[in-house]
Design an enzyme around this catalytic site. Structure first.
Site, PDB file in Angstrom:
ATOM      1  N   HIS A 103      44.352  39.235  47.596  1.00 12.29           N
ATOM      2  CA  HIS A 103      43.986  37.883  47.453  1.00 12.29           C
ATOM      3  C   HIS A 103      44.749  37.002  48.404  1.00 12.29           C
ATOM      4  O   HIS A 103      44.213  36.089  49.005  1.00 12.29           O
ATOM      5  CB  HIS A 103      43.963  37.410  45.952  1.00 12.29           C
ATOM      6  CG  HIS A 103      43.002  38.043  45.455  1.00 12.29           C
ATOM      7  ND1 HIS A 103      42.933  38.053  43.901  1.00 12.29           N
ATOM      8  CD2 HIS A 103      41.757  39.023  45.583  1.00 12.29           C
ATOM      9  CE1 HIS A 103      41.569  38.551  43.318  1.00 12.29           C
ATOM     10  NE2 HIS A 103      41.347  39.080  44.304  1.00 12.29           N
ATOM     11  N   LYS A 157      39.676  35.600  40.573  1.00 13.78           N
ATOM     12  CA  LYS A 157      40.908  35.649  39.552  1.00 13.78           C
ATOM     13  C   LYS A 157      41.211  37.124  39.410  1.00 13.78           C
ATOM     14  O   LYS A 157      40.492  38.077  39.711  1.00 13.78           O
ATOM     15  CB  LYS A 157      40.536  35.229  38.271  1.00 13.78           C
ATOM     16  CG  LYS A 157      39.456  36.107  37.454  1.00 13.78           C
ATOM     17  CD  LYS A 157      38.612  35.455  36.309  1.00 13.78           C
ATOM     18  CE  LYS A 157      37.334  35.228  37.121  1.00 13.78           C
ATOM     19  NZ  LYS A 157      36.621  36.571  37.656  1.00 13.78           N
TER      20      LYS A 157
END
Length: 335
Positions: free
Chosen positions: A86, A104
């Site tokens: 990420h 997330k």
């Protein structure tokens, strides 16, 4: 539509999808189904990108993430790769001048999250965590009820996120190289919910059981907040749970039905247990379009510090997950 309305309509924000896994499919289906403009998709292989593009009718398929973020026909990037990628993927997109919506958990560590936020802020770009639950209608109504004082002094959150997921040791969820374990995939939801209600905790206590591959199989988390408020949270990746949540106050409570973190219903009780409100969810599609609408709103308005989920709060959530991992002995390669 009149010519004036057409002229004044804002240009569509053109999305690029970075990654072609399961969650990319679910988010893209909601984008396409709700009329968003998905302009391109990028994968590590041209074949995967083309298959994804064909499935959703996306006009451009890139065989690398670098080509996707360099595409002048893309304004914003949705990042759906595994957790350890990420930060690098977000930084790649931000340095190419793209706004980013990052799945997330935001990153693997708070340090990574902090760097992503700082780069985004310096560039004047929107960086948002894809915690879709925050933007769902039932959560908006719950905030209104609490703000109105209906529950009195809100004292406690009790929430679980327990699933029976693949046992394959090479699966992403069980693989430490890919940020596996219950905490980052499942525990992030109730931890984020606790932040939504109470802000950042002042105390963090955690206990876990580990898999043979060295990631957490189940984790229990107790968070303490100012004014003696508490959150009792649990996550597991090999046992299906009720996946409900309750918010307890001195004058009443809210019981959120399964699955509490997706579009659902809830019941409000007074202190004597009498039902005073029943909320029924009527959301179309999966519900991930709500975070996309908020993301686009923030881009159009230049809103870098929103009320519902500011990037600084996503960093504090990662700090709490770091604290939990330190207590349960969960470290990932390279840390």
């Amino acid at each position: 539509m009149t010519m004036e309305e057409t002229t004044n309509s804002p240009a569509p924000i053109r999305w690029g999808i970075l990654g072609t896994g399961f969650i990319a499919h679910t988010q893209t289906a909601d984008l396409i189904g709700c009329g968003f403009t998905v302009a391109a998709v990028g994968s590590r292989s041209q074949e995967s990108a083309e298959a994804f593009a064909a499935e959703f009718g996306i006009p451009v398929a890139h065989g690398s993430y670098e080509d996707l973020v360099a595409d002048p026909g893309v304004d914003a990037i949705y990042i759906s790769t595994p957790h350890p990628f990420h930060a690098a993927n977000a930084l790649l997109a931000l340095r190419a001048g793209k706004h980013v919506l990052v799945e997330k958990s935001y990153t693997v560590t708070a340090g990574e999250a902090r760097e992503v936020v700082e780069v985004g802020e310096a560039a004047g770009l929107v960086v948002m965590e894809a915690m879709w639950t925050r933007f769902l209608p039932h959560m908006l109504r719950i905030r209104e009820i609490i703000a109105a004082g209906t529950l009195g002094d809100v004292r406690t959150l009790i929430a679980d996120h327990n699933q029976n997921l693949p046992k394959d040791p090479l699966h992403r969820l069980n693989n430490p190289e890919l940020g596996g374990g219950a905490l980052l995939d499942l525990g992030i939801y109730p931890v984020s919910f606790a932040f939504d209600l109470f802000g950042a905790p002042t105390q963090v206590k955690a206990l876990a059981a580990m898999t043979a591959t060295g990631v957490d199989r189940q984790t229990a988390i107790l968070l303490g907040f100012e004014d003696d408020r508490q959150a009792v949270l649990h996550c597991a990746l090999d046992t299906k749970g009720p996946n409900t949540a309750s918010i307890l106050g001195t004058d009443g409570r809210i019981d959120i039905d399964a699955v509490w973190y997706s579009p659902t219903s809830f019941t409000v009780f007074d202190a004597e247990g009498t039902v005073i409100e029943r909320f029924e969810s009527t959301v179309s599609h999966r519900g991930m379009q709500y975070q996309a609408w908020e993301f686009e709103r923030r881009i159009r308005e230049g809103d870098l510090a929103p009320a519902i989920l500011p990037a600084t709060e996503s960093v504090r959530i990662m700090e709490t997950l770091d604290a939990v991992r330190a207590q349960i002995g969960l470290a990932y390669p390279g840390e």
